[in-house]
Design a protein around this motif. Structure first.
Motif, PDB file in Angstrom:
ATOM      1  N   TYR A 161     -25.546   5.182  -0.200  1.00  0.00           N
ATOM      2  CA  TYR A 161     -26.421   4.453  -1.113  1.00  0.00           C
ATOM      3  C   TYR A 161     -27.137   3.372  -0.311  1.00  0.00           C
ATOM      4  N   LYS A 162     -28.425   3.214  -0.548  1.00  0.00           N
ATOM      5  CA  LYS A 162     -29.195   2.170   0.132  1.00  0.00           C
ATOM      6  C   LYS A 162     -29.410   0.999  -0.816  1.00  0.00           C
ATOM      7  N   SER A 163     -29.476  -0.205  -0.244  1.00  0.00           N
ATOM      8  CA  SER A 163     -29.771  -1.390  -1.052  1.00  0.00           C
ATOM      9  C   SER A 163     -31.220  -1.323  -1.528  1.00  0.00           C
ATOM     10  N   SER A 164     -31.553  -2.129  -2.507  1.00  0.00           N
ATOM     11  CA  SER A 164     -32.898  -2.079  -3.085  1.00  0.00           C
ATOM     12  C   SER A 164     -33.985  -2.400  -2.063  1.00  0.00           C
ATOM     13  N   LYS A 165     -33.699  -3.274  -1.115  1.00  0.00           N
ATOM     14  CA  LYS A 165     -34.681  -3.610  -0.080  1.00  0.00           C
ATOM     15  C   LYS A 165     -34.532  -2.721   1.158  1.00  0.00           C
ATOM     16  N   GLY A 166     -33.483  -1.910   1.208  1.00  0.00           N
ATOM     17  CA  GLY A 166     -33.279  -0.989   2.317  1.00  0.00           C
ATOM     18  C   GLY A 166     -32.657  -1.600   3.559  1.00  0.00           C
ATOM     19  N   ASN A 167     -32.197  -2.844   3.458  1.00  0.00           N
ATOM     20  CA  ASN A 167     -31.603  -3.501   4.625  1.00  0.00           C
ATOM     21  C   ASN A 167     -30.162  -3.076   4.873  1.00  0.00           C
ATOM     22  N   TYR A 168     -29.472  -2.684   3.806  1.00  0.00           N
ATOM     23  CA  TYR A 168     -28.056  -2.331   3.904  1.00  0.00           C
ATOM     24  C   TYR A 168     -27.813  -0.955   3.306  1.00  0.00           C
ATOM     25  N   SER A 169     -26.759  -0.326   3.779  1.00  0.00           N
ATOM     26  CA  SER A 169     -26.311   0.942   3.212  1.00  0.00           C
ATOM     27  C   SER A 169     -24.842   0.811   2.848  1.00  0.00           C
ATOM     28  N   SER A 170     -24.487   1.442   1.754  1.00  0.00           N
ATOM     29  CA  SER A 170     -23.100   1.530   1.340  1.00  0.00           C
ATOM     30  C   SER A 170     -22.691   2.985   1.517  1.00  0.00           C
ATOM     31  N   VAL A 171     -21.653   3.201   2.298  1.00  0.00           N
ATOM     32  CA  VAL A 171     -21.200   4.559   2.603  1.00  0.00           C
ATOM     33  C   VAL A 171     -19.789   4.712   2.047  1.00  0.00           C
ATOM     34  N   ASN A 172     -19.641   5.632   1.102  1.00  0.00           N
ATOM     35  CA  ASN A 172     -18.325   5.947   0.554  1.00  0.00           C
ATOM     36  C   ASN A 172     -17.861   7.243   1.208  1.00  0.00           C
ATOM     37  N   ILE A 173     -16.703   7.182   1.839  1.00  0.00           N
ATOM     38  CA  ILE A 173     -16.173   8.375   2.489  1.00  0.00           C
ATOM     39  C   ILE A 173     -14.749   8.595   1.979  1.00  0.00           C
ATOM     40  N   THR A 174     -14.531   9.762   1.400  1.00  0.00           N
ATOM     41  CA  THR A 174     -13.259  10.080   0.755  1.00  0.00           C
ATOM     42  C   THR A 174     -12.519  11.132   1.563  1.00  0.00           C
ATOM     43  N   ILE A 175     -11.251  10.832   1.827  1.00  0.00           N
ATOM     44  CA  ILE A 175     -10.384  11.778   2.537  1.00  0.00           C
ATOM     45  C   ILE A 175      -9.192  12.096   1.640  1.00  0.00           C
ATOM     46  N   ASN A 176      -8.488  13.143   1.975  1.00  0.00           N
ATOM     47  CA  ASN A 176      -7.230  13.460   1.319  1.00  0.00           C
ATOM     48  C   ASN A 176      -6.124  13.080   2.302  1.00  0.00           C
ATOM     49  N   ALA A 177      -5.751  11.810   2.277  1.00  0.00           N
ATOM     50  CA  ALA A 177      -4.820  11.254   3.261  1.00  0.00           C
ATOM     51  C   ALA A 177      -3.427  11.845   3.105  1.00  0.00           C
ATOM     52  N   ASN A 178      -2.820  12.127   4.246  1.00  0.00           N
ATOM     53  CA  ASN A 178      -1.463  12.662   4.263  1.00  0.00           C
ATOM     54  C   ASN A 178      -0.415  11.614   4.610  1.00  0.00           C
ATOM     55  N   HIS A 179      -0.876  10.480   5.155  1.00  0.00           N
ATOM     56  CA  HIS A 179       0.061   9.449   5.597  1.00  0.00           C
ATOM     57  C   HIS A 179      -0.669   8.116   5.677  1.00  0.00           C
ATOM     58  N   ILE A 180       0.068   7.039   5.532  1.00  0.00           N
ATOM     59  CA  ILE A 180      -0.499   5.693   5.593  1.00  0.00           C
ATOM     60  C   ILE A 180      -1.149   5.411   6.949  1.00  0.00           C
ATOM     61  N   ASP A 181      -0.631   6.005   8.009  1.00  0.00           N
ATOM     62  CA  ASP A 181      -1.191   5.773   9.339  1.00  0.00           C
ATOM     63  C   ASP A 181      -2.639   6.236   9.444  1.00  0.00           C
ATOM     64  N   GLU A 182      -2.974   7.342   8.773  1.00  0.00           N
ATOM     65  CA  GLU A 182      -4.367   7.806   8.777  1.00  0.00           C
ATOM     66  C   GLU A 182      -5.280   6.732   8.191  1.00  0.00           C
ATOM     67  N   LEU A 198       0.822  -1.198   0.000  1.00  0.00           N
ATOM     68  CA  LEU A 198       0.000   0.000   0.000  1.00  0.00           C
ATOM     69  C   LEU A 198       0.858   1.251   0.000  1.00  0.00           C
ATOM     70  N   ILE A 199       1.910   1.263   0.792  1.00  0.00           N
ATOM     71  CA  ILE A 199       2.807   2.421   0.833  1.00  0.00           C
ATOM     72  C   ILE A 199       3.441   2.660  -0.527  1.00  0.00           C
ATOM     73  N   LYS A 200       3.865   1.591  -1.186  1.00  0.00           N
ATOM     74  CA  LYS A 200       4.520   1.730  -2.487  1.00  0.00           C
ATOM     75  C   LYS A 200       3.559   2.196  -3.575  1.00  0.00           C
ATOM     76  N   SER A 201       2.270   1.878  -3.440  1.00  0.00           N
ATOM     77  CA  SER A 201       1.321   2.195  -4.501  1.00  0.00           C
ATOM     78  C   SER A 201       0.659   3.565  -4.343  1.00  0.00           C
ATOM     79  N   ILE A 202       0.833   4.214  -3.210  1.00  0.00           N
ATOM     80  CA  ILE A 202       0.193   5.510  -2.972  1.00  0.00           C
ATOM     81  C   ILE A 202       1.251   6.577  -2.746  1.00  0.00           C
ATOM     82  N   GLN A 203       1.072   7.696  -3.423  1.00  0.00           N
ATOM     83  CA  GLN A 203       1.942   8.854  -3.190  1.00  0.00           C
ATOM     84  C   GLN A 203       1.120   9.886  -2.425  1.00  0.00           C
TER      85      GLN A 203
END
Length: 87
Positions: free
Chosen positions: A48-69, A5-10
């Motif tokens: 995003y909610k599933s078609s039956k409403g039982n599950y939710s998909s949450v996409n959260i995007t950050i601007n990471a400064n370090h792998i530890d975050e 992961l460290i090698k693939s992200i700048q």
């Protein structure tokens, strides 16, 4: 995994966590608590909610400064009881 992961992200880099969990009222609040505990900058969230409403998909995007975050957020997202997957 950490080495690959460290090698693939700048840094700084945009990083999106995809969290799938039960569609309960506290799912989004719990996810936001985890992210803001380890990340103090602005983030973007899409829900995003599933078609039956039982599950939710949450996409959260950050601007990471370090792998530890990324690793700290991930490790705590998977601990949320109503979360089923974190990608």
């Amino acid at each position: 995994m950490k080495t690959k992961l460290i090698k693939s992200i700048q840094f700084p880099a945009k990083f999106t966590f995809k969290v799938i969990g039960l569609s309960k009222p506290n799912l989004i609040n719990n996810i936001i608590k985890v992210v803001t505990l380890h990340y103090s900058e602005e983030y973007q969230i899409k829900v995003y909610k599933s078609s039956k409403g039982n599950y939710s998909s949450v996409n959260i995007t950050i601007n990471a400064n370090h792998i530890d975050e990324i690793e700290n957020i991930y490790e705590n997202l998977v601990k949320i009881k109503i979360v089923r997957f974190v990608l």
